[in-house]
Motif scaffolding. Structure first.
Motif, mmCIF file in Angstrom:
data_model
loop_
_atom_site.group_PDB
_atom_site.id
_atom_site.type_symbol
_atom_site.label_atom_id
_atom_site.label_comp_id
_atom_site.label_asym_id
_atom_site.label_seq_id
_atom_site.Cartn_x
_atom_site.Cartn_y
_atom_site.Cartn_z
ATOM 1 N N THR A 32 0.704 -0.861 0.365
ATOM 2 C CA THR A 32 0.332 0.278 -0.244
ATOM 3 C C THR A 32 0.698 0.696 0.290
ATOM 4 O O THR A 32 2.201 0.982 0.433
ATOM 5 C CB THR A 32 -0.715 0.022 1.286
ATOM 6 O OG1 THR A 32 0.161 0.545 2.514
ATOM 7 C CG2 THR A 32 -2.005 -1.046 1.520
ATOM 8 N N ALA A 34 0.657 3.660 2.105
ATOM 9 C CA ALA A 34 1.515 2.998 3.681
ATOM 10 C C ALA A 34 3.163 3.086 4.133
ATOM 11 O O ALA A 34 3.373 3.029 4.868
ATOM 12 C CB ALA A 34 0.265 3.004 4.634
ATOM 13 N N GLN A 35 2.332 1.186 2.929
ATOM 14 C CA GLN A 35 3.580 0.635 3.743
ATOM 15 C C GLN A 35 5.119 0.778 2.646
ATOM 16 O O GLN A 35 5.921 1.326 3.318
ATOM 17 C CB GLN A 35 2.972 -0.821 3.155
ATOM 18 C CG GLN A 35 2.138 -1.088 3.854
ATOM 19 C CD GLN A 35 1.818 -3.096 3.565
ATOM 20 O OE1 GLN A 35 1.353 -3.063 2.284
ATOM 21 N NE2 GLN A 35 1.288 -3.370 4.077
ATOM 22 N N ALA A 38 6.407 3.197 4.495
ATOM 23 C CA ALA A 38 7.089 2.524 5.981
ATOM 24 C C ALA A 38 8.415 2.165 5.553
ATOM 25 O O ALA A 38 9.931 2.191 6.074
ATOM 26 C CB ALA A 38 6.028 1.461 6.406
ATOM 27 N N ARG A 59 10.778 5.104 15.526
ATOM 28 C CA ARG A 59 10.159 4.651 14.469
ATOM 29 C C ARG A 59 10.400 3.704 13.653
ATOM 30 O O ARG A 59 9.281 3.406 12.544
ATOM 31 C CB ARG A 59 10.281 6.228 14.034
ATOM 32 C CG ARG A 59 10.167 6.466 12.675
ATOM 33 C CD ARG A 59 10.301 8.227 12.129
ATOM 34 N NE ARG A 59 10.893 9.095 13.950
ATOM 35 C CZ ARG A 59 11.891 9.291 13.367
ATOM 36 N NH1 ARG A 59 12.593 9.851 11.859
ATOM 37 N NH2 ARG A 59 12.242 10.034 14.360
ATOM 38 N N ALA A 62 7.189 0.863 14.186
ATOM 39 C CA ALA A 62 6.929 1.293 13.669
ATOM 40 C C ALA A 62 6.996 0.674 12.350
ATOM 41 O O ALA A 62 5.470 0.059 11.828
ATOM 42 C CB ALA A 62 6.397 2.312 14.259
ATOM 43 N N SER A 63 7.339 1.101 12.013
ATOM 44 C CA SER A 63 7.425 0.995 10.167
ATOM 45 C C SER A 63 7.767 -0.483 10.226
ATOM 46 O O SER A 63 7.077 -0.653 9.103
ATOM 47 C CB SER A 63 8.420 1.739 9.269
ATOM 48 O OG SER A 63 8.564 3.163 9.674
ATOM 49 N N GLY A 65 6.430 -2.874 11.417
ATOM 50 C CA GLY A 65 5.103 -3.324 11.975
ATOM 51 C C GLY A 65 4.502 -2.751 11.222
ATOM 52 O O GLY A 65 3.088 -3.423 10.880
ATOM 53 N N GLU A 66 4.312 -1.767 10.077
ATOM 54 C CA GLU A 66 3.697 -1.782 9.016
ATOM 55 C C GLU A 66 4.249 -2.646 8.072
ATOM 56 O O GLU A 66 2.692 -2.641 7.170
ATOM 57 C CB GLU A 66 3.898 -0.135 8.812
ATOM 58 C CG GLU A 66 2.665 0.406 7.538
ATOM 59 C CD GLU A 66 1.531 0.914 7.983
ATOM 60 O OE1 GLU A 66 0.444 0.558 7.078
ATOM 61 O OE2 GLU A 66 1.446 1.522 8.952
ATOM 62 N N LEU A 67 4.847 -2.710 7.829
ATOM 63 C CA LEU A 67 5.396 -3.619 6.734
ATOM 64 C C LEU A 67 5.374 -5.439 7.150
ATOM 65 O O LEU A 67 5.232 -6.780 6.091
ATOM 66 C CB LEU A 67 6.477 -3.567 6.915
ATOM 67 C CG LEU A 67 7.163 -2.400 5.656
ATOM 68 C CD1 LEU A 67 8.309 -2.484 5.604
ATOM 69 C CD2 LEU A 67 6.458 -2.001 3.924
ATOM 70 N N GLY A 68 4.748 -5.452 8.514
ATOM 71 C CA GLY A 68 4.534 -6.746 8.422
ATOM 72 C C GLY A 68 5.710 -7.894 8.482
ATOM 73 O O GLY A 68 6.062 -9.288 8.716
#
Length: 84
Positions: A32, A34-35, A38, A59, A62-63, A65-68
């Motif tokens: 996405t 957002a990803q 990130a 940071r 969190a980034s 985590g956004e990417l998994g």
């Protein structure tokens, strides 16, 4: 997306898709917006190696985590690409 501190980038590869982005350091995944952002944040955070600043580490976590992905894996891949 490009950066002025790293050679990594993210490009939009499709229109009207949610998963429309590809990161230079995660080329096998569609992301996405957002990803993709990130992924760029992570790449910029490890430009000079693993940072000791707790705010930057937060940071990065969190980034990732956004990417998994585990932050350690992201750092490993990015540092390996940088040294190649």
């Amino acid at each position: 997306m490009t950066s002025d501190v790293t050679d990594e980038s993210a490009v939009r590869v499709a229109d009207r898709w949610t998963l429309a982005w590809r990161s230079s350091w995660l080329p096998d995944r569609l992301l996405t917006r957002a990803q993709a952002l990130a992924a760029m944040v992570l790449a910029e955070c490890v430009t000079d190696g693993y940072p000791s600043d707790e705010k930057v580490q937060g940071r990065m976590i969190a980034s990732a985590g956004e990417l998994g992905v585990p932050v350690e894996q992201a750092v490993f891949v990015l540092l390996k690409r940088r040294s190649a």
